[in-house]
Scaffold this motif. Structure first.
Motif, short mmCIF file in Angstrom:
data_model
loop_
_atom_site.label_atom_id
_atom_site.label_comp_id
_atom_site.label_asym_id
_atom_site.label_seq_id
_atom_site.Cartn_x
_atom_site.Cartn_y
_atom_site.Cartn_z
N LYS A 1 3.88 0.64 24.10
CA LYS A 1 2.48 0.86 23.72
C LYS A 1 1.54 0.10 24.64
CE LYS A 1 -0.96 2.24 21.15
NZ LYS A 1 -1.40 3.66 21.18
N GLU A 2 1.88 -1.16 24.94
CA GLU A 2 1.01 -1.98 25.79
C GLU A 2 0.86 -1.39 27.18
OE1 GLU A 2 2.83 -5.78 25.75
OE2 GLU A 2 2.36 -6.20 23.64
N LYS A 3 1.97 -0.87 27.72
CA LYS A 3 1.95 -0.32 29.08
C LYS A 3 1.60 1.17 29.10
CE LYS A 3 4.95 -3.80 31.11
NZ LYS A 3 6.15 -4.08 31.93
N GLU A 4 1.22 1.70 27.93
CA GLU A 4 0.75 3.09 27.81
C GLU A 4 1.76 4.08 28.40
OE1 GLU A 4 -3.07 3.18 29.65
OE2 GLU A 4 -4.06 2.20 27.96
N VAL A 5 3.00 3.90 27.99
CA VAL A 5 4.06 4.82 28.46
C VAL A 5 3.88 6.17 27.77
CG1 VAL A 5 6.55 5.22 28.57
CG2 VAL A 5 5.64 2.91 28.86
N ALA A 6 3.86 7.23 28.57
CA ALA A 6 3.66 8.57 28.02
C ALA A 6 4.92 9.04 27.30
CB ALA A 6 3.30 9.56 29.13
N VAL A 7 4.74 9.60 26.11
CA VAL A 7 5.86 10.11 25.31
C VAL A 7 5.67 11.62 25.13
CG1 VAL A 7 7.07 9.99 23.10
CG2 VAL A 7 6.08 7.92 24.10
N ASN A 8 6.61 12.41 25.64
CA ASN A 8 6.52 13.86 25.51
C ASN A 8 7.44 14.36 24.41
OD1 ASN A 8 9.11 13.87 26.64
ND2 ASN A 8 8.32 14.22 28.72
N ASP A 9 7.53 15.69 24.28
CA ASP A 9 8.34 16.28 23.20
C ASP A 9 9.81 15.91 23.33
OD1 ASP A 9 6.09 17.40 22.17
OD2 ASP A 9 6.40 19.37 23.08
N ASN B 1 11.01 13.20 24.61
CA ASN B 1 11.15 11.80 24.18
C ASN B 1 11.11 11.67 22.66
OD1 ASN B 1 8.97 11.07 26.94
ND2 ASN B 1 11.21 11.01 26.93
N VAL B 2 10.30 12.51 22.01
CA VAL B 2 10.26 12.49 20.54
C VAL B 2 11.62 12.86 19.97
CG1 VAL B 2 9.25 13.57 18.50
CG2 VAL B 2 7.78 12.94 20.42
N THR B 3 12.26 13.84 20.58
CA THR B 3 13.62 14.21 20.15
C THR B 3 14.58 13.04 20.36
OG1 THR B 3 13.16 16.49 20.80
CG2 THR B 3 15.47 15.89 20.47
N MET B 4 14.41 12.31 21.47
CA MET B 4 15.25 11.13 21.72
C MET B 4 15.00 10.06 20.65
SD MET B 4 15.02 10.75 25.87
CE MET B 4 16.12 9.32 25.89
N LEU B 5 13.76 9.91 20.22
CA LEU B 5 13.46 8.95 19.15
C LEU B 5 14.19 9.33 17.87
CD1 LEU B 5 9.64 8.38 19.68
CD2 LEU B 5 11.44 6.68 19.99
N PHE B 6 14.23 10.64 17.58
CA PHE B 6 14.93 11.11 16.38
C PHE B 6 16.42 10.74 16.46
CE2 PHE B 6 17.62 14.57 14.74
CZ PHE B 6 17.39 14.42 13.38
N HIS B 7 17.04 10.99 17.62
CA HIS B 7 18.46 10.67 17.77
C HIS B 7 18.69 9.16 17.74
CE1 HIS B 7 19.68 14.75 18.37
NE2 HIS B 7 18.89 14.92 19.43
N MET B 8 17.74 8.41 18.27
CA MET B 8 17.85 6.95 18.23
C MET B 8 17.83 6.45 16.78
SD MET B 8 15.71 4.08 17.70
CE MET B 8 14.08 4.56 18.20
N LEU B 9 16.92 6.99 15.96
CA LEU B 9 16.85 6.59 14.56
C LEU B 9 18.11 7.02 13.81
CD1 LEU B 9 13.12 7.51 13.82
CD2 LEU B 9 14.08 5.21 13.98
N ASN B 10 18.62 8.21 14.14
CA ASN B 10 19.85 8.66 13.50
C ASN B 10 21.03 7.76 13.85
OD1 ASN B 10 19.69 10.74 11.69
ND2 ASN B 10 19.68 12.35 13.23
N ALA B 11 21.06 7.28 15.11
CA ALA B 11 22.14 6.36 15.53
C ALA B 11 22.03 5.03 14.78
CB ALA B 11 22.06 6.13 17.03
N ALA B 12 20.80 4.64 14.47
CA ALA B 12 20.59 3.37 13.75
C ALA B 12 21.05 3.45 12.30
CB ALA B 12 19.12 2.98 13.82
N VAL B 13 21.18 4.70 11.78
CA VAL B 13 21.59 4.88 10.38
C VAL B 13 22.98 4.28 10.16
CG1 VAL B 13 22.25 6.58 8.64
CG2 VAL B 13 20.16 6.90 9.98
N ALA B 14 23.89 4.60 11.06
CA ALA B 14 25.29 4.16 10.88
C ALA B 14 25.45 2.66 11.02
CB ALA B 14 26.18 4.89 11.89
N LYS B 15 24.69 2.04 11.93
CA LYS B 15 24.87 0.62 12.23
C LYS B 15 24.01 -0.31 11.37
CE LYS B 15 27.85 1.17 15.60
NZ LYS B 15 29.20 0.61 15.59
#
Length: 1431
Positions: free
Chosen positions: A800-808, A810-824
């Motif tokens: 957020k601080e470095k204003e990194v652009a997030v596209n569609d 990347n949003v899908t990657m965020l979903f998979h990242m959160l899903n991976a966090a479910v198990a651990k």
């Protein structure tokens, strides 16, 4: 009635009798005043004047049903109308399409063409089951709407249509007979009204009032007043009303009987009956006087019309002119023509009058009418070349008007500056019609005027002879060319003369016998082409002869490539290549022979499809090896091009041989990573890269680019250890890109510590550098998996601080990242990460992104936590993730208290109906069907098709037949439930599982429930039954397997032909479901392997899985595997055929592989099977043919599409642009320019776009083509005021960031800056996608004032909105306020949303409605403004 006419006494017409007729009315039905008035048909008293002023109002009356009374009986063939073959299954839509086409033609021109009518007739016949409406549509079109057809031909066509449709099963009622009568009247067809009525009686079709009216008109048309009086008396006895149309007929009848006074007295009788004579009545009387040539009475009648305050339209005067001309009183036409007022709609009506006059042999009168056209039509004030009279000249040619007379018309048109090139246009019409005699005479006239006669003028004349194998016809045309002093060029010889002969020797002998010189360049070139294809050895002997004249390689390159591909004579191939390499005779235009030969080698490989290269690999290797032995070298650029092609063809060994041809000076040196071309393994690449690094470091040169490539190569090799060592050795020279690659690699290998260490090193070097979003998300995922949540949160904050652009993505990657966090990490970790993402605004909250949190609770069986988390998401983010799964869990657990809480919340937030459906589906999912039925029977509950479809799809995907059947059963009484749709879901699952027994039971159930199935449902059921050898108990169209029932012998399910150990149904079902699942996931390769395994075991699947797999394989580019599956299916399923989708994909795949010819062959077979190709497949096919220079192939596709009944809405320039590209590919720039110029200089040109051509040549960097076409664009702009090509080129230059070239173009052609429509269209297109503001600004810098600010600023605001650029949007808003430009509601809405997304308060009130509402509002305003401007 027929018997009455035969036996009754002939009644004397008594005017007094009419005075006592009751129920009379002045005006007849609308039909009587619509199309019957097209110029050219006799009125015969049948009113034909259109009430509305102008043709634009005709649409309200187009194609009405019976003009009076009801139809005799209902059409009883609705079920049969549903039956059709293949792609004709859309018959219901076909009628609408045909109606729209005819209506459009009539509205625009007041007529229809024979070609259009026959095309629609052909399409309707191909269905095999014409409906009553279609028959009526065709019959009504056979009259005066065809002014270009002679009367007798119109009647013959009407009879042909009548008989053919009757033969195909069309049922005729009284409206059809009335339509036929109308056609008879308009075509002045002689028939017996008595016999006509007898035929109606025999067909058990009772006549109505309209029938009697038209029979009266028929009698009157022949001057038979007694016959008309008989029917009139019968109408009176039946108390049928007498309309104005009957009186009009009587006027005509008396006049043609020679009693003009009685005709005149009819007007008095009408007034006595309380009917004031209308315009139609006066026109009937005027036409009667015109037939007598009585100009005085015509004038008196016109004065009476004026005094009666009755206005006649231009088309009424035209009818009088037509009557005068046809009766031989042409001398009175000029005086009548002066009375026309040229009101709106004059031109199309006058055109139809001219056409009718020409058809009746009155072309001189027609030409006089043509000269009355408004001068604005031809004075060129609009910037276009004058072209008045095209339609006139074309029809003169069609009707075989004497050439001398046509020549005189052309001279007068040109002398009057009404047409720029009438003789050329007439010649094109004669050539198109293949009228040899007329064409040669017109060419002689052109030659007398010193106009050049070009070889391609003769191509249309030669085409037919070549097609028919008519040698004498071809020689006759060639002699005609000689007489005109025209020598055939190479294309004429190759494509239009030599193909008619069996071989080149026969052609040479025949041409010699005809006295034609064989020394011409055209014959020599075509001979080279022919020999190149047939014998390379003979070609070498011919070319190597020193006396052989110079001939540019481009003339015969295509044929030589084809010869190389077909021949196995490698020795001759090498000799010819060596000859081309050394001899300057074969390279013109200043290029070196070696360059031309090298480019030929590239073209050779480029024209060979992948399978051919692989099949001929040994031949090509031998060929290249021998070229090396002859010291033939190629440049590095050509080598790279060939290598790229061969690399895509997967022939590495052949690449090595090609690389040996590279000259020493083009061998890779510093900065390049090609090095030794024979080293292709990754290890070799790494070695060379490290060696290069050492060399550069020793020379103290920058190594950043090579270091990055080395790291990338090591990562590709999965050698993390060596990559880190390399980083350690050259740490000072490491770039941000190198670090990013290593960080991502470490995260992939779950090496979190090393990834963090690299990240810290990068930050120490430059703390301002930011990684891209995918790298940050990969690190967050790795950290969260190791429980280091706070460090993961810190990384998200850094994003957020470095204003990194997030596209569609990347949003899908965020979903998979959160899903991976479910198990651990469980719910706490997921919630912490989710809250951080949403709070920082890295992604918008959605049900999908919120679902991992619910998954975490459900996995831990914490239903209360899951529900509370879902409620929290609804309150905070307005989304309710996985509520169905939560409710299912509660139902399974039996937690009624928690379930009640959930239902109360859903009901409160989303309404009671949504809550009931959620509960219903939960009961269905858990098998509690009784409770589900109680829910669905709740009073007031309505069907929600979307929700029902969602659950049905879920059942189909999961093969849950019982649940799906239960849902269909319990929804039987659901209000507004589409029962056909519900049963179709079961049939879909039956089709996928090949369960024909269940499908048959569904058919019985539908009959019990009295469900009327749609056509597609019947087809689906028929497919299931037929594919299993069962009889289809109903008549239905067949799509895939129309021959299955006849080709497959009757057999039981346990036929002897079945495998000895047929697998159980469940086993087959399992295979099919797994196969379909893999196809849907895009795993075509795995699905193919599974099918091969199943086939070895003797498993026979249904047709659907085979077709799905073929489609998946084609979509993945695996054509050979797809064809293998097709062969397996054909051997297992009798009558198996590819579906339309699969066939279209096959065409597209061939095109992608450069196999345009194969794609064309598939298209032909597709059309022969009565299937319709898709828009995309035709577009890709034509583009592929164009890319390979196949002009003939493109012409063939165009011809096939013209004969296709179902319109594909293909671009008007698809064939033109790609034909031009084909010529460019063949090096024939002149032909490309000629084709494009013909489009833009055509009188009928609408200024279509050729952006595609400019884009292609700019992408190919074809400088010759760019120069040639840009010169053409400038010429069209400067000499013909046609600015579209120049505008297209200018905008393409902008699109490709060639700003300096665009400036130069604008300087040479200033008028481009004035093409507002094209520029605004470009502006609108750019404003559709994010990141395009830069291009718009460049356009504004070049042409600042090309449109108004009120138009420009909303588009700029849209760009800022797409780019999420609040700062720029604010600045634009302030600028608009400062300049006093009104901000529209749509722009305000966009700006307000930007403010809201940024968490700021907008300084104005946000418009309350949706984006669509304001967009529609703007469209309506623009449409009104355009209408006002036109008026």
């Amino acid at each position: 009635m027929a018997a009455l006419l035969r036996s009754a006494r002939l009644l004397k017409f008594s005017p007094s009798g009419l005075l006592q007729i009751t129920g009379t009315k002045r005006n007849g039905p609308p039909l009587s005043r619509l199309y019957s008035g097209a110029i050219g048909g006799r009125r015969a008293g049948v009113s034909s004047r259109q009430i509305s002023t102008g043709l634009e109002n005709a649409s309200r009356h187009v194609w009405p049903y019976a003009a009076g009374g009801m139809r005799g009986f209902a059409v009883a063939t609705e079920l049969r109308d549903e039956a059709s073959l293949g792609v004709r299954s859309k018959q219901a839509q076909q009628f609408d399409w045909a109606l729209a086409k005819l209506d459009s033609s009539v509205r625009r021109t007041g007529r229809i063409t024979k070609t259009l009518l026959l095309r629609i007739f052909h399409d309707i016949c191909r269905t095999g089951y014409p409906s009553g409406n279609q028959a009526l549509l065709l019959l009504r079109s056979c009259g005066s709407l065809l002014p270009e057809m002679p009367l007798e031909e119109r009647s013959e066509l009407a009879h042909r249509i009548w008989e053919k449709l009757q033969e195909l099963g069309a049922s005729y009622d009284v409206s059809h007979y009335n339509a036929l009568l109308k056609v008879y009247l308009q075509n002045e067809f002689k028939f017996s009204p008595t016999e006509f009525l007898a035929k109606m009686e025999a067909a058990n079709v009772p006549p109505n009032r309209v029938t009697y009216q038209r029979l009266i008109a028929a009698y009157c048309q022949n001057g038979d007043i007694e016959g008309a009086s008989t029917i009139l008396g019968f109408m009176k006895s039946k108390d049928l009303p007498i309309t104005e149309a009957v009186f009009n007929s009587l006027v005509t009848g008396h006049a043609r009987a020679g009693d003009i006074e009685s005709a005149k007295n009819i007007l008095t009788v009408m007034q006595g009956a309380g009917i004031e004579p209308g315009p139609d009545t006066y026109v009937s009387l005027l036409s009667a006087y015109a037939e007598k040539g009585d100009l005085d009475n015509i004038k008196k009648t016109l004065e009476a019309v004026e005094s009666a305050d009755c206005s006649l339209m231009d088309r009424d005067i035209m009818q009088v002119i037509f009557s005068l001309a046809k009766a031989g009183h042409q001398q009175h036409v000029p005086e009548m023509a002066e009375r026309m007022r040229h009101e709106r709609g004059y031109v199309p009506d006058a055109m139809n009058l001219c056409l009718s006059l020409i058809t009746h042999g009155q072309e001189d009168t027609g030409f006089h009418v043509l000269r009355t056209f408004p001068t604005l039509q031809a004075d060129g004030l609009d910037g276009d070349t004058p072209s008045l009279g095209n339609f006139f000249l074309r029809h003169c040619v069609s009707m075989d008007t004497p050439v001398e007379k046509i020549g005189q018309y052309c001279k007068e048109l040109q002398d009057s500056n009404l047409h720029a090139a009438p003789l050329h246009f007439t010649l094109s019409c004669a050539l198109e019609a293949k009228k040899n005699g007329t064409s040669f005479e017109l060419m002689k006239m052109l030659k007398e005027q010193d106009s050049p006669i070009r070889p391609h003028y003769f191509w249309p004349l030669l085409t037919g002879h070549v097609k028919d194998g008519n040698t004498a016809g071809v020689l006759e045309v060639v002699k005609g060319m000689q007489e005109l002093g025209v020598s055939p060029d190479v294309d004429t010889f190759s494509n239009y003369i030599l193909p008619v002969f069996p071989n080149i020797d026969a052609a040479r002998q025949a041409l010699q016998d005809a006295g034609f010189s064989l020394e011409s360049e055209g014959f020599m070139s075509s001979e080279v082409r022919a020999v190149a294809v047939s014998s390379l050895a003979e070609l070498y002997t011919m070319l190597s002869d020193p006396s052989f004249p110079p001939l540019d390689l481009s003339v015969f390159r295509g044929s030589l490539i084809l010869g190389f591909r077909k021949s196995s004579d490698v020795e001759s191939m090498v000799k010819i290549t060596e000859l081309l390499y050394n001899e300057e005779r074969f390279s013109k235009g200043g290029s070196r022979p070696s360059e031309a030969a090298a480019f030929f080698l590239y073209n050779l490989i480029d024209n060979m499809p992948e399978n051919e290269v692989q099949a001929q690999e040994e031949k090509l290797r031998k060929f290249f090896s021998q070229l090396k032995a002859q010291n033939i070298t190629i440049s590095g650029n050509i080598c790279r091009g060939i290598r790229n092609l061969l690399d895509s063809y997967h022939v590495p060994e052949l690449i090595k041989d090609v690389m040996t041809l590279v000259g020493p000076k083009d061998q890779p040196s510093n900065g390049s990573v090609l090095a030794d071309p024979r080293v292709t393994a990754i290890e070799g690449k790494v070695f060379l890269l490290e060696k290069k690094l050492a060399e550069l470091k020793a020379e103290n040169k920058p190594i950043g680019a090579v270091l990055k490539q080395a790291i990338l190569t090591l990562c590709a090799e999965e050698n993390l250890e060596r990559a880190l060592e390399l980083k350690q050795q050259h740490e000072e020279e490491m770039t941000a890109a190198g670090y990013a690659t290593l960080i991502n690699f470490c995260c992939r290998h779950d090496n979190v510590e090393e990834a963090l260490s690299l990240k810290r090193e990068l930050s120490r070097k430059d703390s301002s550098i930011a990684l891209d979003a995918s790298k940050y998300i990969a690190m967050v995922k790795a950290l969260s998996k190791h429980g280091r949540v706070e460090e993961a949160v810190d990384l998200l904050k850094e994003m957020k601080e470095k204003e990194v652009a997030v596209n569609d993505v990347n949003v899908t990657m965020l979903f998979h990242m959160l899903n991976a966090a479910v198990a651990k990490g469980g719910p706490a970790t997921v919630r912490r990460l989710q809250d951080t993402i949403f709070t920082l605004g890295l992604a918008k909250p959605t049900a999908n992104l919120c679902s991992p949190l619910i998954t975490a609770y459900l996995d831990s069986e914490d239903l209360l936590g899951a529900l509370e988390a879902a409620i929290d998401c609804q309150k905070r983010y307005r989304c309710l993730p996985r509520i169905h799964d939560i409710i299912v869990g509660m139902v399974e657990k039996g937690d009624t208290e928690l379930l009640q809480k959930a239902m109360d919340f859903v009901s409160q937030e989303r309404g009671e109906m949504t809550m009931l459906y959620d509960l219903f589906f939960a009961f269905m999912q858990t098998g509690r069907y009784r409770e589900a039925r109680k829910i669905i029977e709740t009073p007031g509950l309505r069907a929600r098709p979307g929700r029902l479809q969602w659950y049905a799809e879920k059942c189909i995907t999961g093969n849950q037949l019982e649940a799906l059947e239960q849902m269909v059963d319990v929804t039987a009484k659901l209000f507004e439930c589409d029962r056909d749709e519900m049963y179709s879901y079961i049939l879909r699952l039956c089709k996928e599982t090949n369960n024909w027994q269940k499908a048959e039971a569904v058919w019985t159930k539908m009959q019990e429930e009295n469900v009327i199935p749609r056509e597609r449902t019947l087809r689906m059921l028929a497919d299931i039954l037929k594919s299993n050898g069962q009889e289809v108990p109903f008549e239905v169209p067949e799509v895939w397997y129309e021959q299955a029932a006849t080709t497959e012998p009757a057999k039981s399910p346990k036929s002897a032909s079945a495998p000895p150990t047929a697998p159980a149904v469940n086993f087959v079902t399992d295979y099919q479901l797994r196969l379909l699942a893999l196809c849907k996931k895009g795993k075509a390769k795995e699905a193919y392997g599974m099918l091969k395994e199943a086939d070895k075991k003797g498993v026979v699947l249904g047709p659907a899985p085979y077709d799905h797999l073929i489609r998946s394989l084609l979509a993945a580019g695996r054509m050979e595997d797809a064809m293998d599956v097709r062969d397996i299916a054909a051997s297992r399923v009798p009558g198996f055929q590819l579906s339309d989708i699969a066939t279209n994909l096959l065409i597209i795949t061939h095109c992608k592989k450069g196999q345009g010819k194969d794609g064309l062959a598939i298209l032909k077979s597709m059309l022969q099977a009565d299937h319709v190709p898709s828009y995309l497949s035709i577009t890709r096919l034509v583009q592929a043919l164009g890319s390979h220079g196949d002009v003939t192939g493109i012409q063939e596709v165009e011809s096939l599409m013209k004969g296709l009944g179902t319109p594909l809405n293909l671009s008007s320039m698809l064939f033109v642009n790609n034909t031009a590209m084909a010529h460019i590919k063949n090096g024939d720039l002149e032909s490309a320019v000629e084709i494009l110029e013909a489009v833009y200089t055509s009188p009928d040109s609408t200024g279509p776009s050729m952006s595609y051509v400019f884009r292609r040549i700019l992408e190919d960097d074809n400088e010759k083509a760019i120069d040639k076409l840009s010169a053409m664009a400038e010429r069209l702009a400067n000499h013909f005021a046609c600015y579209r090509p120049a505008s297209d080129l200018f905008l393409q230059l902008l699109e490709m960031d060639k700003v300096e070239d665009a400036k130069f173009m604008l300087a040479r052609c200033n008028a481009v800056a004035e093409q507002k429509d094209a520029l605004v269209s470009y502006l609108a297109r750019k404003a559709q996608s994010p990141g395009q503001l830069g291009k718009i600004k460049v356009l504004l810098s070049l042409i600042p004032d090309f449109t108004e600010k009120e138009v420009l600023y909303p588009y700029l605001m849209k760009c800022h909105d797409l780019d999420k650029d609040l700062a720029s949007a604010k600045a634009l808003y302030e600028q608009m306020q400062k300049e006093g430009v009104k901000v529209d509601d749509l722009s305000l809405k966009r700006l307000a949303v930007l403010y809201r997304d940024a968490g700021e308060m907008a300084p104005f009130l946000e418009p309350p409605e949706s984006f669509k509402f304001y967009a529609d509002k703007l469209k309506e305003r623009a449409a009104k403004a355009q209408t006002t401007a036109e008026e």
